[in-house]
Design a protein around this motif. Sequence first.
Motif, PDB file in Angstrom:
ATOM      1  N   ALA A 132      -0.736  11.665 -12.384  1.00 44.69           N
ATOM      2  CA  ALA A 132      -2.039  11.482 -11.946  1.00 44.69           C
ATOM      3  C   ALA A 132      -2.523   9.994 -12.187  1.00 44.69           C
ATOM      4  O   ALA A 132      -3.228   9.230 -11.593  1.00 44.69           O
ATOM      5  CB  ALA A 132      -2.818  11.992 -13.178  1.00 44.69           C
ATOM      6  N   ASP A 133      -1.840   9.292 -13.311  1.00 48.83           N
ATOM      7  CA  ASP A 133      -2.087   7.939 -13.667  1.00 48.83           C
ATOM      8  C   ASP A 133      -1.543   7.022 -12.510  1.00 48.83           C
ATOM      9  O   ASP A 133      -2.405   6.167 -11.922  1.00 48.83           O
ATOM     10  CB  ASP A 133      -1.315   7.533 -14.675  1.00 48.83           C
ATOM     11  CG  ASP A 133      -1.761   6.148 -15.281  1.00 48.83           C
ATOM     12  OD1 ASP A 133      -2.756   5.536 -15.196  1.00 48.83           O
ATOM     13  OD2 ASP A 133      -0.581   5.297 -15.657  1.00 48.83           O
ATOM     14  N   LEU A 134      -0.387   7.207 -12.067  1.00 53.88           N
ATOM     15  CA  LEU A 134       0.338   6.489 -10.908  1.00 53.88           C
ATOM     16  C   LEU A 134      -0.594   6.836  -9.574  1.00 53.88           C
ATOM     17  O   LEU A 134      -0.847   5.711  -8.896  1.00 53.88           O
ATOM     18  CB  LEU A 134       1.913   7.074 -10.861  1.00 53.88           C
ATOM     19  CG  LEU A 134       2.505   5.927  -9.963  1.00 53.88           C
ATOM     20  CD1 LEU A 134       2.641   4.612 -10.390  1.00 53.88           C
ATOM     21  CD2 LEU A 134       4.233   6.706  -9.867  1.00 53.88           C
ATOM     22  N   ALA A 135      -1.076   7.915  -9.263  1.00 55.47           N
ATOM     23  CA  ALA A 135      -1.750   8.072  -8.125  1.00 55.47           C
ATOM     24  C   ALA A 135      -3.117   7.335  -8.116  1.00 55.47           C
ATOM     25  O   ALA A 135      -3.452   6.790  -7.066  1.00 55.47           O
ATOM     26  CB  ALA A 135      -1.961   9.762  -7.911  1.00 55.47           C
ATOM     27  N   LYS A 136      -3.480   7.299  -9.218  1.00 53.53           N
ATOM     28  CA  LYS A 136      -5.002   6.608  -9.398  1.00 53.53           C
ATOM     29  C   LYS A 136      -4.677   5.286  -9.054  1.00 53.53           C
ATOM     30  O   LYS A 136      -5.507   4.619  -8.535  1.00 53.53           O
ATOM     31  CB  LYS A 136      -5.699   6.715 -10.743  1.00 53.53           C
ATOM     32  CG  LYS A 136      -6.945   6.080 -11.218  1.00 53.53           C
ATOM     33  CD  LYS A 136      -7.529   6.525 -12.292  1.00 53.53           C
ATOM     34  CE  LYS A 136      -6.538   6.496 -13.581  1.00 53.53           C
ATOM     35  NZ  LYS A 136      -7.101   6.719 -14.987  1.00 53.53           N
ATOM     36  N   ARG A 137      -3.656   4.735  -9.517  1.00 48.37           N
ATOM     37  CA  ARG A 137      -3.347   3.247  -9.521  1.00 48.37           C
ATOM     38  C   ARG A 137      -2.972   2.849  -8.096  1.00 48.37           C
ATOM     39  O   ARG A 137      -2.980   1.795  -7.847  1.00 48.37           O
ATOM     40  CB  ARG A 137      -2.326   2.768 -10.507  1.00 48.37           C
ATOM     41  CG  ARG A 137      -2.641   2.739 -11.973  1.00 48.37           C
ATOM     42  CD  ARG A 137      -1.697   2.627 -12.960  1.00 48.37           C
ATOM     43  NE  ARG A 137      -1.998   3.002 -14.175  1.00 48.37           N
ATOM     44  CZ  ARG A 137      -2.574   1.834 -14.994  1.00 48.37           C
ATOM     45  NH1 ARG A 137      -2.870   0.814 -14.731  1.00 48.37           N
ATOM     46  NH2 ARG A 137      -2.932   2.297 -16.301  1.00 48.37           N
ATOM     47  N   LEU A 138      -2.471   3.791  -7.434  1.00 48.78           N
ATOM     48  CA  LEU A 138      -1.792   3.488  -5.851  1.00 48.78           C
ATOM     49  C   LEU A 138      -2.792   3.704  -4.954  1.00 48.78           C
ATOM     50  O   LEU A 138      -2.693   3.341  -3.879  1.00 48.78           O
ATOM     51  CB  LEU A 138      -0.672   4.500  -5.699  1.00 48.78           C
ATOM     52  CG  LEU A 138       0.532   4.008  -6.739  1.00 48.78           C
ATOM     53  CD1 LEU A 138       1.804   5.081  -6.296  1.00 48.78           C
ATOM     54  CD2 LEU A 138       1.146   2.739  -6.367  1.00 48.78           C
ATOM     55  N   ARG A 139      -3.896   4.521  -5.057  1.00 42.61           N
ATOM     56  CA  ARG A 139      -4.972   4.388  -4.024  1.00 42.61           C
ATOM     57  C   ARG A 139      -5.617   3.354  -3.824  1.00 42.61           C
ATOM     58  O   ARG A 139      -6.020   2.574  -4.459  1.00 42.61           O
ATOM     59  CB  ARG A 139      -5.882   5.609  -4.591  1.00 42.61           C
ATOM     60  CG  ARG A 139      -5.440   6.966  -4.552  1.00 42.61           C
ATOM     61  CD  ARG A 139      -6.321   8.089  -4.830  1.00 42.61           C
ATOM     62  NE  ARG A 139      -5.633   9.137  -5.420  1.00 42.61           N
ATOM     63  CZ  ARG A 139      -5.582  10.422  -4.817  1.00 42.61           C
ATOM     64  NH1 ARG A 139      -6.450  10.613  -4.109  1.00 42.61           N
ATOM     65  NH2 ARG A 139      -4.770  11.497  -5.402  1.00 42.61           N
ATOM     66  N   PRO A 140      -5.847   3.098  -2.431  1.00 42.41           N
ATOM     67  CA  PRO A 140      -6.401   1.837  -1.971  1.00 42.41           C
ATOM     68  C   PRO A 140      -7.820   1.727  -2.481  1.00 42.41           C
ATOM     69  O   PRO A 140      -8.441   2.725  -2.750  1.00 42.41           O
ATOM     70  CB  PRO A 140      -6.393   1.970  -0.639  1.00 42.41           C
ATOM     71  CG  PRO A 140      -5.644   3.129  -0.209  1.00 42.41           C
ATOM     72  CD  PRO A 140      -5.334   3.877  -1.312  1.00 42.41           C
ATOM     73  N   ALA A 157       0.887  -1.245  -0.011  1.00 42.72           N
ATOM     74  CA  ALA A 157      -0.066  -0.094   0.100  1.00 42.72           C
ATOM     75  C   ALA A 157       0.777   1.363  -0.199  1.00 42.72           C
ATOM     76  O   ALA A 157       1.809   1.307   0.428  1.00 42.72           O
ATOM     77  CB  ALA A 157      -0.871  -0.070   1.223  1.00 42.72           C
ATOM     78  N   PRO A 158       0.406   2.267  -0.748  1.00 46.06           N
ATOM     79  CA  PRO A 158       1.299   3.684  -0.755  1.00 46.06           C
ATOM     80  C   PRO A 158       1.377   4.130   0.575  1.00 46.06           C
ATOM     81  O   PRO A 158       2.088   5.233   0.811  1.00 46.06           O
ATOM     82  CB  PRO A 158       0.480   4.470  -1.909  1.00 46.06           C
ATOM     83  CG  PRO A 158      -0.926   3.928  -1.802  1.00 46.06           C
ATOM     84  CD  PRO A 158      -0.729   2.295  -1.379  1.00 46.06           C
ATOM     85  N   GLU A 159       0.496   3.849   1.565  1.00 46.95           N
ATOM     86  CA  GLU A 159       0.796   4.253   2.876  1.00 46.95           C
ATOM     87  C   GLU A 159       2.238   4.140   3.511  1.00 46.95           C
ATOM     88  O   GLU A 159       2.637   4.992   4.198  1.00 46.95           O
ATOM     89  CB  GLU A 159      -0.399   4.000   3.828  1.00 46.95           C
ATOM     90  CG  GLU A 159      -1.861   4.199   3.391  1.00 46.95           C
ATOM     91  CD  GLU A 159      -2.271   3.224   2.549  1.00 46.95           C
ATOM     92  OE1 GLU A 159      -2.062   1.933   2.832  1.00 46.95           O
ATOM     93  OE2 GLU A 159      -2.999   3.660   1.514  1.00 46.95           O
ATOM     94  N   ALA A 160       2.795   3.155   3.048  1.00 47.49           N
ATOM     95  CA  ALA A 160       4.174   2.701   3.416  1.00 47.49           C
ATOM     96  C   ALA A 160       5.051   3.620   2.617  1.00 47.49           C
ATOM     97  O   ALA A 160       6.412   3.434   3.073  1.00 47.49           O
ATOM     98  CB  ALA A 160       4.553   1.141   3.183  1.00 47.49           C
ATOM     99  N   GLY A 161       4.896   4.421   1.943  1.00 41.96           N
ATOM    100  CA  GLY A 161       5.791   5.148   1.026  1.00 41.96           C
ATOM    101  C   GLY A 161       5.819   4.748  -0.197  1.00 41.96           C
ATOM    102  O   GLY A 161       5.757   3.423  -0.748  1.00 41.96           O
TER     103      GLY A 161
END
Length: 189
Positions: free
Chosen positions: A181-189, A19-23
């Motif tokens: 934008a693309d990466l943020a969309k893919r990384l959001r839980p 998960a991106p919360e881990a960085g």
Amino acid sequence: MTAPEACVTPAPQAGVTPAPEAGVVLIGPPGAGKSSVGALLATRLGVGFTDTDDIVAAAAGKPVGDIFVEDGEPVFRELERGAVARGLDAVKSEGGVLAVGSGAVLDPDVRRMLAGQLVVYLDADFATVVRRTGMNRPRVVIPGNPRGLLRAMLEERRPVYAELASVIIETDGRAPEEVAADLAKRLRP
């Protein structure tokens, strides 16, 4: 002409993406967009952004290019190793996005530090790197072959980037805003 479709590819050895919360750690060649995409991605995710080049420059009290010229690459790489460790500590404890200098991945200690992290390899082909780094402009004749050295450097580093990556994303022909934008969309839980 339309923009190329986003290409996000799991790395061959990638399992479950943390998960991106881990960085999120961004790696890739010079000019791939680590700094610009990283800052934009951090804003989109609502987290902090750190660039190891900034940490190195602050520690040395001078720009990274000056460290190479005045102190040599070994001094720079030692400072960079420490910068990666500090950046990862911040990302692990607070979340965030960390852009890692393009050559840091050659250091075995850095590779060990990146193991188990969410590592995004921002890939760019040789022509893109040449254009984005300014090596496509006419220059005063310099002995040697700077573009040939750049090509050899990329060939050496690409397998290392791919090996470390949880995700590989192509940046050729794409604006940093589009990649973020693309990466943020893919990384959001």
